[in-house]
Structures are given as structure tokens and as C-alpha cells.
Design a protein around this motif. Structure first.
Motif, PDB file in Angstrom:
ATOM      1  N   SER A 186     -59.771 -52.549  91.775  1.00  0.00           N
ATOM      2  CA  SER A 186     -59.061 -53.301  90.746  1.00  0.00           C
ATOM      3  C   SER A 186     -59.341 -54.794  90.877  1.00  0.00           C
ATOM      4  O   SER A 186     -59.602 -55.484  89.879  1.00  0.00           O
ATOM      5  CB  SER A 186     -57.558 -53.029  90.858  1.00  0.00           C
ATOM      6  N   ILE A 191     -59.909 -54.576  86.464  1.00  0.00           N
ATOM      7  CA  ILE A 191     -59.258 -53.492  85.717  1.00  0.00           C
ATOM      8  C   ILE A 191     -57.967 -53.159  86.463  1.00  0.00           C
ATOM      9  O   ILE A 191     -57.932 -53.173  87.695  1.00  0.00           O
ATOM     10  CB  ILE A 191     -60.181 -52.258  85.631  1.00  0.00           C
ATOM     11  N   SER A 192     -56.907 -52.849  85.748  1.00  0.00           N
ATOM     12  CA  SER A 192     -55.609 -52.638  86.397  1.00  0.00           C
ATOM     13  C   SER A 192     -55.683 -51.508  87.415  1.00  0.00           C
ATOM     14  O   SER A 192     -56.437 -50.540  87.246  1.00  0.00           O
ATOM     15  CB  SER A 192     -54.535 -52.318  85.357  1.00  0.00           C
ATOM     16  N   GLU A 194     -53.523 -49.242  87.981  1.00  0.00           N
ATOM     17  CA  GLU A 194     -53.097 -47.986  87.376  1.00  0.00           C
ATOM     18  C   GLU A 194     -54.266 -47.296  86.674  1.00  0.00           C
ATOM     19  O   GLU A 194     -54.446 -46.076  86.787  1.00  0.00           O
ATOM     20  CB  GLU A 194     -51.960 -48.233  86.384  1.00  0.00           C
ATOM     21  N   ASP A 195     -55.053 -48.074  85.932  1.00  0.00           N
ATOM     22  CA  ASP A 195     -56.207 -47.494  85.247  1.00  0.00           C
ATOM     23  C   ASP A 195     -57.256 -47.020  86.252  1.00  0.00           C
ATOM     24  O   ASP A 195     -57.879 -45.961  86.065  1.00  0.00           O
ATOM     25  CB  ASP A 195     -56.833 -48.515  84.297  1.00  0.00           C
ATOM     26  N   ASP A 198     -56.249 -43.709  87.691  1.00  0.00           N
ATOM     27  CA  ASP A 198     -56.519 -42.621  86.740  1.00  0.00           C
ATOM     28  C   ASP A 198     -57.997 -42.258  86.721  1.00  0.00           C
ATOM     29  O   ASP A 198     -58.369 -41.073  86.685  1.00  0.00           O
ATOM     30  CB  ASP A 198     -56.068 -43.024  85.330  1.00  0.00           C
TER      31      ASP A 198
END
Length: 209
Positions: A186, A191-192, A194-195, A198
Motif C-alpha cells: 500500500s 493504493i489503499s 483495504e484494496d 482484497d
């Protein structure tokens, strides 16, 4: 932090290097063979993990892990082996390097064993369906194979593993103190987390083969 720091008191030539390090023993000089004998084949058949080192024709280097069930590397004969190329992140660093410079180095590792097997040679990207069919997992063939023509192979001593205590159950950091891969990704990718979590979950559960 200083940018491009320079090192002082560097080694300039092999003569100076040898004056510090010395020369290999007779055993070390004689242990290198140029083919895969029964001992090497047995080692490879028990290894679930290797690292492959490559460089392009400009000298830029890369090292990359490969792993699967023990025996995932197919030995074709005493001079040839092939590494299945499973789905990855599509950077294809190793394979792009091989296209411009076929020289590779392999390091085979067996969990719990402190000696490793080193294999050096010349690599080719293989799309032979008959060969790839032999390396199917869960009814899925590898995308390609990295074929290696063996030029050198030898057992590497256990000192690095003994010093690191890699296989000792109490040698690693507690899980809560380990780096978190998704946090690192991240920060680097912007990019977050959380993403990223996933993305990794989908990749690790649905795209191993």
C-alpha cells in the motif's frame, strides 16, 4: 538520508580479495560437476522451493522465488530440467531477462535441510505442450516452462543456515512483529491497504494455478 552514498576502502581486484578471503579447499574445488547425477536428481525431487537469478544483457539483475509441491521441477535428463511457470504478477522479470541473456543460477532448498543445491546453466523459454502437460496441477498446465541446460551443479555448505538458525522453530520473530506485506504494498503503490488486501486474497485463493 544521503543519496547515492559512496563506500570507502573497497576491494579493487581478485588478488586483493584472495589476500583477505583465501582459497577454496580441495573438496570445494572438486565438488562441482557438469550434469545432474542421481544425487542431484534426488535432491531436486524433494525440493518444494527454489530461487532463480537472472540478468539482462546490460547487467541488471533479478532474483525470484519459485515453489510448489516437492518434485515440481521436471528433470528431463542429466543435462536438462524445466521449471513450470505458474500464474504470477505478470512482471515477467526473469523471463524478459532470459530472452536477452540466457545465463541463470538456481538455488534449490529443502525445508529442514541446511545444505542447498546450486545449479548454473543456460535457460530457454519453453512452450512445448507435451512437456507442459507433464507438469499439470489441478488439471491446469503451466503457462510456459523455463528450461535449463545444466553447466554446473554442486552442494552448497550449511553455514548460512546454521548462522541464521532458519529451520529452528524459535528463531523467527513473533507473528505480531513480522512485516505486513499489504501495508508495504500500500505504501509503495499508493493504493489503499483495504484494496491491496482484497487483491492479495483474490490472487492467493483463485490464481495459484
Amino acid at each position: 538520508m544521503e543519496q547515492n552514498p559512496k563506500f570507502n576502502k573497497t576491494i579493487a581486484n581478485e588478488e586483493e580479495l584472495r589476500s583477505i578471503i583465501g582459497f577454496p579447499s580441495e573438496l570445494v574445488k572438486r565438488k562441482v560437476i557438469t550434469y545432474l547425477d542421481s544425487h542431484c536428481v534426488d535432491f531436486i525431487s524433494k525440493s518444494p522451493f527454489l530461487v532463480i537469478s537472472t540478468s539482462n544483457n546490460e547487467g541488471y539483475c533479478d532474483v525470484s522465488p519459485r515453489g510448489d509441491a516437492p518434485g515440481f521441477v521436471l528433470v528431463l535428463d542429466e543435462k536438462r530440467l524445466i521449471i513450470p511457470e505458474r500464474p504470477g504478477n505478470r512482471r515477467i522479470d526473469s523471463m524478459r531477462n532470459i530472452l536477452s541473456n540466457p545465463r541463470v543460477g538456481l538455488l534449490f532448498i529443502i525445508p529442514g535441510m541446511e545444505e542447498t543445491l546450486r545449479v548454473n546453466g543456460k535457460a530457454t523459454l519453453v512452450k512445448d505442450e507435451e512437456i507442459l502437460e507433464k507438469m499439470k496441477v489441478k488439471e491446469r498446465k503451466p503457462l510456459l516452462g523455463i528450461g535449463v541446460e545444466v553447466e554446473e551443479c554442486f552442494i552448497h555448505c550449511a553455514k548460512a543456515f546454521k548462522r541464521s538458525k532458519l529451520w529452528e522453530s524459535n528463531s523467527g520473530a513473533s507473528k505480531e512483529f513480522l512485516p505486513v506485506a499489504s501495508s508495504i504494498l500500500s505504501a509503495h503503490s499508493k493504493i489503499s491497504k483495504e484494496d491491496v488486501d482484497d487483491i492479495l486474497e483474490e490472487s492467493y485463493t483463485k490464481r495459484l494455478y
